[in-house]
Motif scaffolding. Sequence first.
Motif, PDB file in Angstrom:
ATOM      1  N   ARG A 106      -0.038   2.672 -15.483  1.00  0.00           N
ATOM      2  CA  ARG A 106       0.335   2.089 -14.204  1.00  0.00           C
ATOM      3  C   ARG A 106      -0.817   1.232 -13.692  1.00  0.00           C
ATOM      4  NH1 ARG A 106       2.100   6.748 -10.848  1.00  0.00           N
ATOM      5  NH2 ARG A 106       4.167   6.332 -11.662  1.00  0.00           N
ATOM      6  N   GLN A 108      -3.204  -0.848 -11.075  1.00  0.00           N
ATOM      7  CA  GLN A 108      -3.679  -0.664  -9.707  1.00  0.00           C
ATOM      8  C   GLN A 108      -3.720  -1.989  -8.981  1.00  0.00           C
ATOM      9  OE1 GLN A 108      -5.243   2.440  -8.796  1.00  0.00           O
ATOM     10  NE2 GLN A 108      -6.353   3.089 -10.604  1.00  0.00           N
ATOM     11  N   LEU A 121      -9.211  -9.035  -2.723  1.00  0.00           N
ATOM     12  CA  LEU A 121      -8.768  -7.981  -1.805  1.00  0.00           C
ATOM     13  C   LEU A 121      -9.594  -6.710  -2.012  1.00  0.00           C
ATOM     14  CD1 LEU A 121      -4.865  -7.983  -1.563  1.00  0.00           C
ATOM     15  CD2 LEU A 121      -6.493  -8.163   0.296  1.00  0.00           C
TER      16      LEU A 121
ATOM     17  N   LEU B  11      -8.667  -6.333   6.916  1.00  0.00           N
ATOM     18  CA  LEU B  11      -7.856  -6.175   5.724  1.00  0.00           C
ATOM     19  C   LEU B  11      -6.406  -6.465   5.982  1.00  0.00           C
ATOM     20  CD1 LEU B  11      -9.382  -3.165   3.997  1.00  0.00           C
ATOM     21  CD2 LEU B  11      -8.534  -5.193   2.887  1.00  0.00           C
ATOM     22  N   ALA B  14      -5.968 -10.012   5.599  1.00  0.00           N
ATOM     23  CA  ALA B  14      -6.093 -10.392   4.181  1.00  0.00           C
ATOM     24  C   ALA B  14      -4.812 -10.063   3.415  1.00  0.00           C
ATOM     25  CB  ALA B  14      -7.288  -9.686   3.552  1.00  0.00           C
ATOM     26  N   TYR B  15      -4.288  -8.848   3.636  1.00  0.00           N
ATOM     27  CA  TYR B  15      -3.038  -8.439   3.004  1.00  0.00           C
ATOM     28  C   TYR B  15      -1.912  -9.384   3.400  1.00  0.00           C
ATOM     29  CZ  TYR B  15      -3.788  -3.751   0.939  1.00  0.00           C
ATOM     30  OH  TYR B  15      -4.145  -2.695   0.145  1.00  0.00           O
ATOM     31  N   GLN B  18      -2.032 -12.742   1.773  1.00  0.00           N
ATOM     32  CA  GLN B  18      -1.606 -12.596   0.379  1.00  0.00           C
ATOM     33  C   GLN B  18      -0.106 -12.491   0.296  1.00  0.00           C
ATOM     34  OE1 GLN B  18      -2.861 -13.109  -2.309  1.00  0.00           O
ATOM     35  NE2 GLN B  18      -4.931 -13.280  -1.551  1.00  0.00           N
ATOM     36  N   LYS B  21       1.781 -15.628   0.701  1.00  0.00           N
ATOM     37  CA  LYS B  21       1.734 -16.477  -0.496  1.00  0.00           C
ATOM     38  C   LYS B  21       2.816 -16.063  -1.499  1.00  0.00           C
ATOM     39  CE  LYS B  21      -3.174 -17.275  -0.387  1.00  0.00           C
ATOM     40  NZ  LYS B  21      -4.404 -16.750  -0.980  1.00  0.00           N
ATOM     41  N   THR B  22       2.940 -14.747  -1.736  1.00  0.00           N
ATOM     42  CA  THR B  22       3.949 -14.329  -2.703  1.00  0.00           C
ATOM     43  C   THR B  22       5.346 -14.589  -2.174  1.00  0.00           C
ATOM     44  OG1 THR B  22       3.822 -12.112  -1.818  1.00  0.00           O
ATOM     45  CG2 THR B  22       2.596 -12.538  -3.808  1.00  0.00           C
ATOM     46  N   GLU B  25       6.669 -17.789  -2.953  1.00  0.00           N
ATOM     47  CA  GLU B  25       7.075 -17.987  -4.342  1.00  0.00           C
ATOM     48  C   GLU B  25       8.562 -17.699  -4.537  1.00  0.00           C
ATOM     49  OE1 GLU B  25       4.905 -16.398  -7.633  1.00  0.00           O
ATOM     50  OE2 GLU B  25       2.988 -16.811  -6.666  1.00  0.00           O
ATOM     51  N   TYR B  26       9.080 -16.842  -3.684  1.00  0.00           N
ATOM     52  CA  TYR B  26      10.511 -16.540  -3.794  1.00  0.00           C
ATOM     53  C   TYR B  26      11.240 -17.210  -2.636  1.00  0.00           C
ATOM     54  CZ  TYR B  26       8.764 -12.748  -6.760  1.00  0.00           C
ATOM     55  OH  TYR B  26       8.133 -12.008  -7.728  1.00  0.00           O
ATOM     56  N   GLU B  98       8.404   8.182  -7.505  1.00  0.00           N
ATOM     57  CA  GLU B  98       7.869   7.445  -8.654  1.00  0.00           C
ATOM     58  C   GLU B  98       6.350   7.565  -8.778  1.00  0.00           C
ATOM     59  OE1 GLU B  98       9.401   3.433  -8.554  1.00  0.00           O
ATOM     60  OE2 GLU B  98      11.411   4.202  -8.148  1.00  0.00           O
ATOM     61  N   ASN B 100       3.835   6.314  -7.000  1.00  0.00           N
ATOM     62  CA  ASN B 100       2.929   5.210  -6.662  1.00  0.00           C
ATOM     63  C   ASN B 100       1.944   5.558  -5.555  1.00  0.00           C
ATOM     64  OD1 ASN B 100       3.533   2.887  -8.348  1.00  0.00           O
ATOM     65  ND2 ASN B 100       5.576   3.057  -7.462  1.00  0.00           N
ATOM     66  N   ARG B 103      -1.931   5.584  -6.342  1.00  0.00           N
ATOM     67  CA  ARG B 103      -2.745   4.387  -6.173  1.00  0.00           C
ATOM     68  C   ARG B 103      -3.263   4.280  -4.735  1.00  0.00           C
ATOM     69  NH1 ARG B 103       1.150   0.233  -6.637  1.00  0.00           N
ATOM     70  NH2 ARG B 103       1.197   0.380  -4.394  1.00  0.00           N
TER      71      ARG B 103
END
Lengths: 334, 268
Positions: A106, A108, A121, B11, B14-15, B18, B21-22, B25-26, B98, B100, B103
Amino acid sequence: MALIEVEKLNKVYKNFKRKEGLKGALVNMIYREYDEIRAVDDISFSINSGELVGYIGPNGAGKSTTIKMLTGILIPTSGRLVVNNLIPYKQRYEYTKQIGVVFGQRTQLWWDIPVIESFKLLRKIYQIPKDHYESRLSKFKNLLDLKPLLNIPVRKLSLGQRMRCDLVASLLHNPDVLFLDEPTIGLDIIGKLSIRQFLEKINNELGITIILTTHDLKEIEALCKRLITIDHGKILYDGDIDGLRSCYTLNRSITFQLIKNFDFDNLEQKLKFDGNVTLERLDQLRLKINFSNESLNPAKIIENVIKEVEVHDIAIEEPSIEEIVGRIYSGKKN
Amino acid sequence: MLRQFIIHLDLGFAYLSQFMKTRMEYKADLILGLVTGLLFQLITLVFIDVLFAKQGLTINFWTKGQILFIYGFSIFPLNLFFAFFPNLYNVGSVYIIEGNFDRILLRPLNSLFQVLLEKVDIESLIGMLVGGAIVCYASAQLNLEWTIIKVVTFAGMVICGMFIYGGVFTAVASFSFWWPDRVGLMAPLFNMITFGKYPVTIYNRFLQYILMWIIPFAFVAFFPSAYFLDNVQFRTYIALIPVVAFCSMSAGMIIWNLGTRHYESTGS
C-alpha cells in the motif's frame, strides 16, 4: 541501551462469531460471542541502533501485527514496547517523526498528485528545513534514479517505480528507524536488487536501523545479519543466519564425479559410516552421498571415498536457508 | 498548542491547493457535480412554490417568505459541511474496513484533520449562490433590514451550523471503529438533515425535542433564521448556537479519539 525494546508483548484480537443466515444475523445484533485470537504471544526482543534485522514468518504468523505495534498503529494488549525512549502509540506525534514506514502492499503517497508534490507535502507535514530536504532529496534521487518519475502522478507509476518513491518518501524526515513490510513484494529481479542495494547503503552510510519483513529469503540472506522468525505469534529463533543453520538438523550431500565406472554395490559395502548416511547412484560416473550434519562432517566422508575410488571432482551442497525456514514454518525440528 | 494550530492551518492550505489541482484534472466530473447540485436546489424551490401557491397561506403560522428564508439559510451551513466534511462518509469503508487508517496514524498530525483534508468537495460552495438568492428574495418579500452586524452574525451562524453537522457526523463516523460497517448509521442521519430545513414547530413534540437537544439540527438553520426573522418565541436562542456548535464538535472529536484506540487495522 537498546533502541527498540520489546518485552512480553501481546496482541489479542477479539473476533465475533458470525452466525449464519438471517436468524443468525438477528441474533448477532443482540448477543455477540467472541473468539480470542492471540496474534502476538508474549514476545520479547531488543534491537540496537544500526542493526538490519529480518523479521520472517509464514502468512498469519503475527509479523504484520508486530510491525503495526512497533509503528504505533496498533495498541498492544499487554507488554512493554519502547522505541527510542518513546511509547509508539502514546506519543504518536513525536514518535512518527522519528520513524519511516513502507508497506509494500500500500502506498503512502497521494494517489492523484505528482510524486514531487507528495514530497513537498511531506516536507510540510514533518516540518523539514528546506536545505535538509533539498540535500536529502537530491541524494536519494540519484541513488534510486528518481529524476524521470518526479512529475508523474503516483497512480501512473509501475509497482517498482512506486516502491522507490515510497522509500524516499519514508526517509525525507531523516528517521532513526525504518520499518519495511514486504518492500519488494511483486517486484522483478532488477527492482529487488536496486532496493536491496539502496537499503544496504542507507544502513551502512546513514546508520539507519532497519527492520524488514519479507518472504524472499534471498533478500534476508543478502541483507540481514540478524534474523527473527515468528510463527503462531511466538518467536522461534532470534540470532544470526549461520546460527540458524547449526541449530537445525539438516540434510546435506556430497556429489562425487568419478573417473571410471564403478561397482555401486561393492562400494556401498565398503563405505560404512556411523549415523544416518545413504548412498545414491546418479549415473555411471556420479555418486551422491546424503548425510545429516549432526552425525558427520564432510571431510570424513570425502576421506573415506577417496580411499576407495579415483575422484575427479567434488561438490558439497549446503542446506539452503529456504529449507531451514521451510522446516521452521512446518513446525518440525528434524 | 498555538504552534500545532499554525502547522495544521498551513497544511490545510497546502492540502487544499493540491486537491484543487487534482480536481481540475477531472473537469467533466467537476462540471457534472455543479449541474446536479443546482438542479437539486431548483427542484426543492419548485416544491415550496407549489406548496404556497394559494396567496396568503401559512403553515403553522409561518408564511411563505419565512419558510423560504429558513430554507435559503439552511443551504449555507449544509454546503459548507458538504465542502469540508465529505470524507466522513468514507471513514467506515475506505479507512477502517480497508485499513487505510494505518497511513493516517503514521503521520505526526491530528487523525481527524487528515481524514477530512484528504477529500474536499469545493464545488459544493457554489450551491451557496442559490442559498444567497433565496435569502435575498425572501428578505425583500419580508422587508428585512440588513446591517453590517447582521451580515457578520449571519456568517458566524453559518460556520457554527457547519460545526454542528460536523460534530454529529464525526461522532457517527467514529462508531465504525467499534462496529466496522460500510455505511451504517450515516444514511438515516443524513435524512434527518432535511428536518432542520423547516420550522421546528411543525413537528410533534418528540421530534422537536430530538432536533433541539439530542441531534441539534434545529440550531443549524431554524434558530439563526428565527433571529433574523425577529420571531418573538425563538429569536433569543441565537445566544446558544455557538455553545451548541462547540459542544457538538468537541463531542464528535472526543468520540473520534476514543474510537481510534479501537482501530484494529487489517490482516497484512
